[in-house]
Write a protein that holds these residues in place. Structure first.
Motif, PDB file in Angstrom:
ATOM      1  N   VAL A 131       0.831  -1.206   0.000  1.00  0.00           N
ATOM      2  CA  VAL A 131       0.000   0.000   0.000  1.00  0.00           C
ATOM      3  C   VAL A 131       0.862   1.250   0.000  1.00  0.00           C
ATOM      4  CG1 VAL A 131      -1.657   1.337   1.355  1.00  0.00           C
ATOM      5  CG2 VAL A 131      -1.985  -1.128   1.060  1.00  0.00           C
ATOM      6  N   GLU A 171       0.716   4.074  -2.934  1.00  0.00           N
ATOM      7  CA  GLU A 171       0.306   5.454  -2.641  1.00  0.00           C
ATOM      8  C   GLU A 171       1.399   6.466  -2.977  1.00  0.00           C
ATOM      9  OE1 GLU A 171      -0.915   5.270   1.422  1.00  0.00           O
ATOM     10  OE2 GLU A 171      -2.948   4.565   0.937  1.00  0.00           O
ATOM     11  N   GLU A 194      -4.120  -3.197  -8.989  1.00  0.00           N
ATOM     12  CA  GLU A 194      -5.346  -2.408  -8.824  1.00  0.00           C
ATOM     13  C   GLU A 194      -6.414  -3.211  -8.078  1.00  0.00           C
ATOM     14  OE1 GLU A 194      -5.885   0.624  -9.414  1.00  0.00           O
ATOM     15  OE2 GLU A 194      -4.503   1.337 -10.971  1.00  0.00           O
ATOM     16  N   LEU A 205      -5.330  -3.507  -4.203  1.00  0.00           N
ATOM     17  CA  LEU A 205      -5.184  -2.312  -3.375  1.00  0.00           C
ATOM     18  C   LEU A 205      -6.374  -2.085  -2.433  1.00  0.00           C
ATOM     19  CD1 LEU A 205      -3.496   0.101  -2.568  1.00  0.00           C
ATOM     20  CD2 LEU A 205      -4.505   1.385  -4.487  1.00  0.00           C
ATOM     21  N   PRO A 206      -7.623  -2.052  -2.896  1.00  0.00           N
ATOM     22  CA  PRO A 206      -8.723  -1.821  -1.943  1.00  0.00           C
ATOM     23  C   PRO A 206      -8.858  -2.946  -0.917  1.00  0.00           C
ATOM     24  CG  PRO A 206      -9.582  -2.431  -4.094  1.00  0.00           C
ATOM     25  CD  PRO A 206      -8.115  -2.173  -4.275  1.00  0.00           C
ATOM     26  N   LEU A 207      -8.547  -4.175  -1.327  1.00  0.00           N
ATOM     27  CA  LEU A 207      -8.616  -5.290  -0.384  1.00  0.00           C
ATOM     28  C   LEU A 207      -7.534  -5.159   0.680  1.00  0.00           C
ATOM     29  CD1 LEU A 207      -9.182  -8.197  -2.959  1.00  0.00           C
ATOM     30  CD2 LEU A 207     -10.883  -7.113  -1.477  1.00  0.00           C
ATOM     31  N   ARG A 232      -6.106  -2.404   1.716  1.00  0.00           N
ATOM     32  CA  ARG A 232      -6.462  -1.305   2.626  1.00  0.00           C
ATOM     33  C   ARG A 232      -7.512  -1.761   3.644  1.00  0.00           C
ATOM     34  NH1 ARG A 232      -6.713   3.234  -2.158  1.00  0.00           N
ATOM     35  NH2 ARG A 232      -4.622   4.141  -1.844  1.00  0.00           N
ATOM     36  N   ARG A 233      -8.493  -2.553   3.185  1.00  0.00           N
ATOM     37  CA  ARG A 233      -9.522  -3.038   4.098  1.00  0.00           C
ATOM     38  C   ARG A 233      -8.933  -3.986   5.145  1.00  0.00           C
ATOM     39  NH1 ARG A 233     -13.758  -6.248   1.021  1.00  0.00           N
ATOM     40  NH2 ARG A 233     -13.672  -4.336  -0.205  1.00  0.00           N
TER      41      ARG A 233
END
Length: 294
Positions: A10, A14, A62, A65-67, A69-70
Motif C-alpha cells: 500500500v 500510494e 489495482e 489495493l482496496p482489499l 487497505r480493508r
C-alpha cells in the motif's frame, strides 16, 4: 501473505516510489523491495510495472489495493479493540453474590469500579452460595461472593476470605423490644418470638435455624420464603423480627430497630471465589483487587 507485506504494498501504491515508501514505513528500501517480490511470488502476479522513475499498478495491483487497505484497517481496528480491553476501557465482569451482599457490601464497591471503568459492563447474579458455586464451576461467572464454609467442598475453586460480619436482630420500632429491652439479645431470647424467615437455600436461613436448634428450640416463623428486601419489608410492617447482616441493617434506612446479639453472637465469613483452573479476565481481576482492598 503477511500484514507487513500488505503494508509495504500500500505504501508503494500510494507514493509510487520504492524509496519514499520505505521511508514512510521506516524500513530499508532493499528489505521493502524483497517483501514486495515475495508477495508477488505468493500471489503469482506482478503488482507493479517498474520503469525508471515511473511506478504504476498492474491490473492485479489495482485489484489488490482496496482489499489490502480493508485488511489493514480491520487489523488496526482489532488492535485497538484488544488495547481498549487490556486497558479496561471495555469488557465485562460476571459477578455472583448472595442477596444480602448485593444489599450491603456491593453497592459502594461497584459504584467505585464503575466510576473508574465506565466502559466495563457489570453483570450481577443474585443467588445462594450453593447455586453460585455451581455457576462458577460451569464457567457462567467470573467471580462470586460466597459464605464459608462452602456447601460442598470444591477443589476446582479458589477462595479468599474477604470479611467476617456480625449478624444483628432487626424489628419494627412499633413492636416490643426483643430480649425485654436489653441492649444486646441472646439467641435464647428469640425462643417464642415470631421470626420473618428467608426462603430455603438462603445462607442466613440455615445459619439462623442452626443457631436456634443449638440453643435448644425450634424457631417460630411468622412469614417465610422471602428475599432480602421482602424480609425487611415484612419486619417494618411488624410481622416479626429477623436476623440479618449488620451491613444490611445499616443500609436499610428508617423503619427498623437494630439490636446486636450478645457475645459470642452470630457471625458469617464472606469469601471471594473463582475457578482455580482458569484465570479471571483482566476486568474481573481488577474488581477482585478493589473488593480485597475496600
Amino acid at each position: 501473505m503477511q500484514l507487513q507485506q500488505l503494508q509495504y504494498f500500500v505504501a508503494v501504491a500510494e507514493t509510487r516510489h520504492f524509496t519514499r515508501a520505505a521511508e514512510v514505513v521506516h524500513v530499508a528500501q532493499p528489505s521493502l523491495s524483497q517483501q514486495i517480490k515475495a508477495l508477488e511470488r505468493e500471489l503469482g502476479a506482478d503488482l507493479f510495472r517498474r520503469a525508471r522513475g515511473n511506478i504504476t499498478l498492474t491490473d492485479a495491483g489495482e485489484a489488490l489495493l482496496p482489499l489490502a487497505r480493508r485488511i489493514l484497517a480491520d487489523a488496526d481496528t482489532a488492535r485497538h479493540e484488544v488495547l481498549e480491553l487490556a486497558q479496561l476501557r471495555r469488557g465485562r465482569v460476571r459477578l455472583g453474590a448472595t442477596p444480602s451482599l448485593c444489599t450491603g457490601l456491593l453497592p459502594d464497591v461497584l459504584r467505585a469500579f464503575h466510576d473508574r471503568y465506565p466502559g466495563v459492563r457489570l453483570l450481577v447474579e443474585e443467588s445462594g452460595s450453593h447455586d453460585l458455586v455451581r455457576e462458577l464451576a460451569r464457567g457462567a461467572l467470573d467471580l462470586a461472593l460466597v459464605v464459608l464454609p462452602l456447601p460442598t467442598a470444591s477443589p476446582s475453586l479458589t477462595t479468599v476470605e474477604l470479611l467476617r460480619e456480625d449478624l444483628v436482630v432487626v424489628s419494627s420500632p412499633d413492636s416490643p423490644r426483643p430480649g425485654g429491652g436489653r441492649r444486646a439479645v441472646r439467641i435464647t431470647d428469640l425462643e417464642g418470638e415470631r421470626l420473618v424467615m428467608f426462603r430455603h437455600g438462603y445462607d442466613l436461613r440455615e445459619l439462623t435455624v442452626a443457631a436456634c436448634r443449638s440453643a435448644g428450640f425450634e424457631p417460630d416463623f411468622a412469614v417465610e420464603g422471602g428475599e432480602m428486601d421482602a424480609v425487611l419489608g415484612f419486619v417494618r410492617a411488624g410481622l416479626g423480627m429477623a436476623v440479618v447482616p449488620r451491613m444490611v441493617a445499616a443500609r436499610s434506612g428508617r423503619g427498623l430497630r437494630v439490636t446486636p446479639l450478645a457475645r459470642p453472637g452470630l457471625h458469617r465469613t464472606i469469601a471471594l471465589a473463582h475457578r482455580s483452573d482458569v484465570a479471571p479476565p483482566r476486568a474481573a481481576r481488577e474488581l477482585q483487587r478493589m473488593l480485597l482492598e475496600r
